[in-house]
Design a protein around this motif. Structure first.
Motif, PDB file in Angstrom:
ATOM      1  N   ASP A 593      17.721 -33.338  -8.231  1.00  0.00           N
ATOM      2  CA  ASP A 593      18.469 -32.127  -8.552  1.00  0.00           C
ATOM      3  C   ASP A 593      19.224 -31.680  -7.316  1.00  0.00           C
ATOM      4  O   ASP A 593      18.623 -31.343  -6.281  1.00  0.00           O
ATOM      5  N   ALA A 594      20.553 -31.704  -7.404  1.00  0.00           N
ATOM      6  CA  ALA A 594      21.363 -31.302  -6.251  1.00  0.00           C
ATOM      7  C   ALA A 594      21.264 -29.814  -5.961  1.00  0.00           C
ATOM      8  O   ALA A 594      21.619 -29.377  -4.866  1.00  0.00           O
ATOM      9  N   TYR A 595      20.808 -29.036  -6.914  1.00  0.00           N
ATOM     10  CA  TYR A 595      20.729 -27.588  -6.741  1.00  0.00           C
ATOM     11  C   TYR A 595      19.290 -27.112  -6.548  1.00  0.00           C
ATOM     12  O   TYR A 595      19.020 -25.917  -6.674  1.00  0.00           O
ATOM     13  N   GLU A 596      18.389 -28.057  -6.253  1.00  0.00           N
ATOM     14  CA  GLU A 596      16.980 -27.664  -6.098  1.00  0.00           C
ATOM     15  C   GLU A 596      16.794 -26.732  -4.912  1.00  0.00           C
ATOM     16  O   GLU A 596      16.021 -25.776  -4.972  1.00  0.00           O
ATOM     17  N   THR A 597      17.509 -27.004  -3.817  1.00  0.00           N
ATOM     18  CA  THR A 597      17.378 -26.150  -2.630  1.00  0.00           C
ATOM     19  C   THR A 597      17.824 -24.725  -2.916  1.00  0.00           C
ATOM     20  O   THR A 597      17.171 -23.746  -2.511  1.00  0.00           O
ATOM     21  N   LEU A 598      18.933 -24.574  -3.633  1.00  0.00           N
ATOM     22  CA  LEU A 598      19.424 -23.232  -3.952  1.00  0.00           C
ATOM     23  C   LEU A 598      18.475 -22.511  -4.906  1.00  0.00           C
ATOM     24  O   LEU A 598      18.260 -21.294  -4.786  1.00  0.00           O
ATOM     25  N   LYS A 599      17.904 -23.226  -5.853  1.00  0.00           N
ATOM     26  CA  LYS A 599      16.946 -22.601  -6.775  1.00  0.00           C
ATOM     27  C   LYS A 599      15.707 -22.128  -6.023  1.00  0.00           C
ATOM     28  O   LYS A 599      15.204 -21.018  -6.275  1.00  0.00           O
ATOM     29  N   ASN A 600      15.212 -22.953  -5.098  1.00  0.00           N
ATOM     30  CA  ASN A 600      14.056 -22.531  -4.307  1.00  0.00           C
ATOM     31  C   ASN A 600      14.409 -21.356  -3.400  1.00  0.00           C
ATOM     32  O   ASN A 600      13.565 -20.483  -3.143  1.00  0.00           O
ATOM     33  N   ALA A 601      15.658 -21.342  -2.918  1.00  0.00           N
ATOM     34  CA  ALA A 601      16.076 -20.231  -2.063  1.00  0.00           C
ATOM     35  C   ALA A 601      16.100 -18.921  -2.841  1.00  0.00           C
ATOM     36  O   ALA A 601      15.748 -17.860  -2.295  1.00  0.00           O
ATOM     37  N   VAL A 602      16.498 -18.972  -4.111  1.00  0.00           N
ATOM     38  CA  VAL A 602      16.492 -17.751  -4.923  1.00  0.00           C
ATOM     39  C   VAL A 602      15.067 -17.233  -5.093  1.00  0.00           C
ATOM     40  O   VAL A 602      14.801 -16.026  -4.974  1.00  0.00           O
ATOM     41  N   THR A 613       9.235 -10.219   4.857  1.00  0.00           N
ATOM     42  CA  THR A 613       9.050 -11.151   5.946  1.00  0.00           C
ATOM     43  C   THR A 613       9.028 -12.562   5.393  1.00  0.00           C
ATOM     44  O   THR A 613       8.906 -12.768   4.173  1.00  0.00           O
ATOM     45  N   TYR A 614       9.182 -13.578   6.289  1.00  0.00           N
ATOM     46  CA  TYR A 614       9.164 -14.966   5.872  1.00  0.00           C
ATOM     47  C   TYR A 614       8.700 -15.809   7.053  1.00  0.00           C
ATOM     48  O   TYR A 614       8.776 -15.409   8.225  1.00  0.00           O
ATOM     49  N   SER A 615       8.238 -17.022   6.760  1.00  0.00           N
ATOM     50  CA  SER A 615       7.681 -17.924   7.767  1.00  0.00           C
ATOM     51  C   SER A 615       8.770 -18.861   8.284  1.00  0.00           C
ATOM     52  O   SER A 615       9.914 -18.841   7.844  1.00  0.00           O
ATOM     53  N   ASP A 616       8.372 -19.731   9.237  1.00  0.00           N
ATOM     54  CA  ASP A 616       9.318 -20.707   9.788  1.00  0.00           C
ATOM     55  C   ASP A 616       9.740 -21.727   8.739  1.00  0.00           C
ATOM     56  O   ASP A 616      10.894 -22.191   8.713  1.00  0.00           O
ATOM     57  N   ALA A 617       8.792 -22.127   7.860  1.00  0.00           N
ATOM     58  CA  ALA A 617       9.146 -23.064   6.796  1.00  0.00           C
ATOM     59  C   ALA A 617      10.158 -22.435   5.838  1.00  0.00           C
ATOM     60  O   ALA A 617      11.088 -23.101   5.371  1.00  0.00           O
ATOM     61  N   ASP A 618       9.949 -21.153   5.574  1.00  0.00           N
ATOM     62  CA  ASP A 618      10.922 -20.455   4.722  1.00  0.00           C
ATOM     63  C   ASP A 618      12.284 -20.370   5.403  1.00  0.00           C
ATOM     64  O   ASP A 618      13.332 -20.467   4.747  1.00  0.00           O
ATOM     65  N   LYS A 619      12.281 -20.184   6.718  1.00  0.00           N
ATOM     66  CA  LYS A 619      13.538 -20.122   7.451  1.00  0.00           C
ATOM     67  C   LYS A 619      14.287 -21.455   7.360  1.00  0.00           C
ATOM     68  O   LYS A 619      15.524 -21.482   7.231  1.00  0.00           O
ATOM     69  N   HIS A 620      13.533 -22.570   7.404  1.00  0.00           N
ATOM     70  CA  HIS A 620      14.173 -23.879   7.258  1.00  0.00           C
ATOM     71  C   HIS A 620      14.808 -24.026   5.879  1.00  0.00           C
ATOM     72  O   HIS A 620      15.916 -24.575   5.744  1.00  0.00           O
ATOM     73  N   LEU A 621      14.128 -23.530   4.843  1.00  0.00           N
ATOM     74  CA  LEU A 621      14.696 -23.587   3.504  1.00  0.00           C
ATOM     75  C   LEU A 621      15.971 -22.757   3.402  1.00  0.00           C
ATOM     76  O   LEU A 621      16.957 -23.176   2.783  1.00  0.00           O
TER      77      LEU A 621
END
Length: 702
Positions: A593-602, A613-621
């Motif tokens: 899925d080319a839009y998987e990253t954007l869906k997870n970002a939402v 707040t968010y973690s370093d892994a979330d920052k990478h996403l």
């Protein structure tokens, strides 16, 4: 008492006029405010235009309602309609006492007493002003809401140049001065321009030169385009003046980086050069030149382009012959007008003289126009066709003497009329005037008889019985004078409508009507002793008739079928041993899925709204999602650039702003494709599965 009534009516008249003018003023103000708001939405407009619109609209409304024409008689008519206690006698108050009879005086006393109960300002007077006030209130709300639409993120993907230059920009504190020079391409004919803003709106293919001055000496400075393309600026001797140059070929965004510190995102928009536009005014796309018409075709066209037209030509092809013997000859025809000025618009004309192109009856001309602009872009029109009628083929007997022709005598009659007309024209000089007119009238009579024959197919009435009884002569007998059935049978139509009296299809019926129209015109000119002018209509009628003849034919294609030979020893044996079931095995891997990253970002942004707040892994996403948004912003900076800036602020801040999160979510939702609806099974029946249990128990009993 009569003077009191007249005074009351005059007072009502003044109030009537006043409220009418007030309603017109309020309504004009509402319309002017709404027009001014709409104009400001498209571009900045001076308020004086709104005042001018108010004055113009008010004058128009006053001329429509004409309050100066309201008279006391108009007021009394209004009072009689709305107040029944006046007994429709309010106009008696306007008459003098000497003009009234005794009965009118008694009625006037009742009217005077009823006028005292009427309010000084009746409600119908105020109703128009109230309606205009409501419209003004709605106009104010809409006018206040329109600027908010303009400020939304997706309202205007590509803002105009004036708006881009007037928008405030955030620059790095080290920058003291900017001079950005844009050199448009040479084909545009535009001069270079300078600006002091980083935001760029330039013609496609322009060259941009940056001259940046800093307050202090810096070590290095560069420009980062679309997050991946970097160019270094050339420093001066004191490292406080830096220069760079780049070609602007596509939209996108860029940043200024000074000693590792990046600025905000600056928008780049390009103005694309459109291909030339060609609009042909005359002739129509398909022209048929009948016999007797001049073989001339006038071509008028308009060619426009953004930055100028460099050339325009007519490409023509003449087709001669038919079948396998057809021959083509091509021509390149100039318009005879110079394009050295490279103007943005040209009005061109050309007259096709078909005989000069060696065209004969039966030939066809195909042509189109091709235009070229200063950027070597070309565009062309559709193909236009000009056909010359082939009179020899039209008058030939080919295709008529066969079994499929149901009406050969009708076609021969129209052809004979044409031949008689041409023969009459050839012998015109040898005939006297009276003889010529007599023969011309005889041909017109033949044309009339032929028209009446074809009129039967459309259910038209015959003209043979007009003025007489015809076959209903039995009605003239005395014993049939009271026979109502015979009279109705003779005098009434046997069909409802001539339009529906046939079984023809609508297209055939329309063409048959057109044929009758041409026959009418031919007969008209023959009756006026003008056979030369009647000849084109006769030819057109014959052409339509032959076309109808071809449409009525049925064509059956000759086909041959050779079946595969059968082996008689295997026929009806039932042997299926050599027949194998088809087996197809495929391993289908689910695509990524080319839009998987954007869906997870939402989903992550929704969690950040709650936790803040968010973690370093979330920052990478979030950084991966920012890369995809940057690709979108490089193609459509006016739509996605603000979202990329908001994503940068979210990544850099430990406690992001809620407005930035909402802005990024809207941009991601705009990027994601709409999910296609998949077929679903029907819901369970409301019997709670009882029918299925019944079916299962029924199978057990069997």
């Amino acid at each position: 008492m009569a003077e009191q009534g007249a005074h009351k009516i005059n007072s009502l008249k003044q109030r009537y006029i006043g409220y009418q003018i007030l309603a017109d003023v309020v309504l004009s103000l509402a319309i002017a405010l709404l027009l001014l708001a709409i104009a400001n939405y498209r571009a900045a407009v001076s308020p004086w235009w709104g005042l001018l619109a108010f004055v113009v609209i008010l004058i128009v409304l006053l001329f429509i309602h004409k309050p100066w024409q309201i008279t006391p008689i108009s007021v009394t008519t209004f009072l009689n309609q709305h107040y029944p206690e006046l007994e429709e006698s309010a106009e008696l108050s306007l008459k003098r006492e000497g003009e009234l009879s005794l009965l009118q005086r008694l009625q006037l006393a009742k009217v005077e007493s009823a006028l005292t109960t009427i309010p000084a300002t009746p409600r119908p007077f105020i109703r128009k002003a109230k309606d205009a006030g409501r419209i003004l209130l709605i106009s104010l709300v809409i006018s206040a809401f329109i600027p908010r639409i303009r400020t939304t993120i997706f309202a205007d993907p590509i803002p105009p140049l004036s708006e881009l230059n007037s928008k405030a920009e955030k620059v790095l504190p080290q920058i003291s001065e900017l001079k950005l020079t844009i050199h448009p391409p040479a084909y545009t004919g535009k001069a270079a321009r300078e600006q002091d803003k980083f935001t760029i709106l330039a013609e496609e293919g322009s060259t941009a030169q940056w001259h940046i001055s800093t307050t202090i000496a810096v070590k290095q400075m560069s420009l980062l385009f679309n997050d991946h393309d970097r160019i270094a600026l050339i420093p001066g001797a004191d490292k406080t003046s830096w220069t760079a140059q780049r070609s602007i070929d596509k939209p996108g965004f860029y940043q200024v980086i000074i000693d590792g510190k990046a600025s905000d995102l600056y928008q780049i928009e390009t103005i694309k050069d459109n291909a030339p536009q060609i609009h042909i005014k005359t002739p129509k796309q398909y022209i048929y030149i009948d016999a007797g018409e001049k073989p001339l075709v006038n071509l008028t066209t308009t060619v426009t382009d953004d930055y100028g037209v460099s050339n325009a030509l007519i490409y023509a092809t003449v087709a001669k012959g038919s079948g396998e013997g057809v021959k083509f000859k091509e021509y390149q025809i100039p318009f005879g007008q110079s394009f050295q000025s490279h103007s943005a618009q040209y009005s061109l004309q050309h007259l096709f003289d078909l005989p000069k192109l060696n065209m004969e009856p039966g030939d066809e001309l195909y042509f189109y126009i091709e235009a070229q602009d200063n950027h070597q872009q070309k565009s062309r029109t559709d193909v236009y066709t000009v056909s010359i009628q082939d009179t020899a083929a039209l008058l030939s007997m080919d295709g008529i003497v066969n079994g499929s022709n149901l009406k050969p005598e009708y076609f021969r009659s129209q052809r004979q009329i044409i031949m008689d007309t041409e023969k009459l024209l050839k012998s015109r000089d040898t005939l006297g005037r009276d003889k010529f007119n007599s023969m011309c009238g005889d041909i017109g009579a033949d044309q009339k008889m032929l028209r009446l024959r074809y009129g039967k197919f459309l259910g038209e009435e015959e003209e043979s019985n007009v003025g007489g009884m015809g076959e209903n002569a039995e009605l003239s007998k005395a014993e049939n004078f009271s026979n109502a059935a015979m009279i109705l049978d003779a005098m009434t139509d046997k069909h409802d409508n001539a339009e529906d009296a046939t079984y023809f299809e609508p297209a055939i019926k329309a063409q048959l009507k057109a044929t009758l129209t041409e026959m009418w015109n031919a007969e008209l000119h023959l009756r006026m002793y003008k056979p030369q002018e009647a000849l084109p209509f006769e030819y057109k009628a014959l052409r339509l008739l032959k076309d109808l003849q071809q449409k009525s034919r049925a064509y059956v294609a000759k086909t041959a079928y050779k079946p595969t030979p059968l082996k008689m020893e295997k026929r009806l044996s039932g042997d299926l041993s050599k027949i194998n079931q088809p087996l197809n095995q495929q391993e289908i891997k689910p695509g990524s899925d080319a839009y998987e990253t954007l869906k997870n970002a939402v989903q992550l942004l929704e969690q950040i709204k709650l936790t803040r707040t968010y973690s370093d892994a979330d920052k990478h996403l979030l950084q991966l999602a920012k890369q995809q948004l940057s690709l979108k912003a490089s193609a459509q900076p006016g739509v996605y650039l603000t979202a990329v800036s908001a994503m940068n602020r979210i990544i850099s801040n430990t406690q992001p702003n809620m407005q930035d999160i909402d802005l990024v979510e809207r941009a991601i939702q705009r990027t994601l494709p709409q999910t296609a609806q998949m077929p679903q099974s029907k819901s369970i029946a409301p019997d709670m599965g009882l029918s299925q249990h019944y079916f299962q128990n029924l199978k057990r009993r069997q």
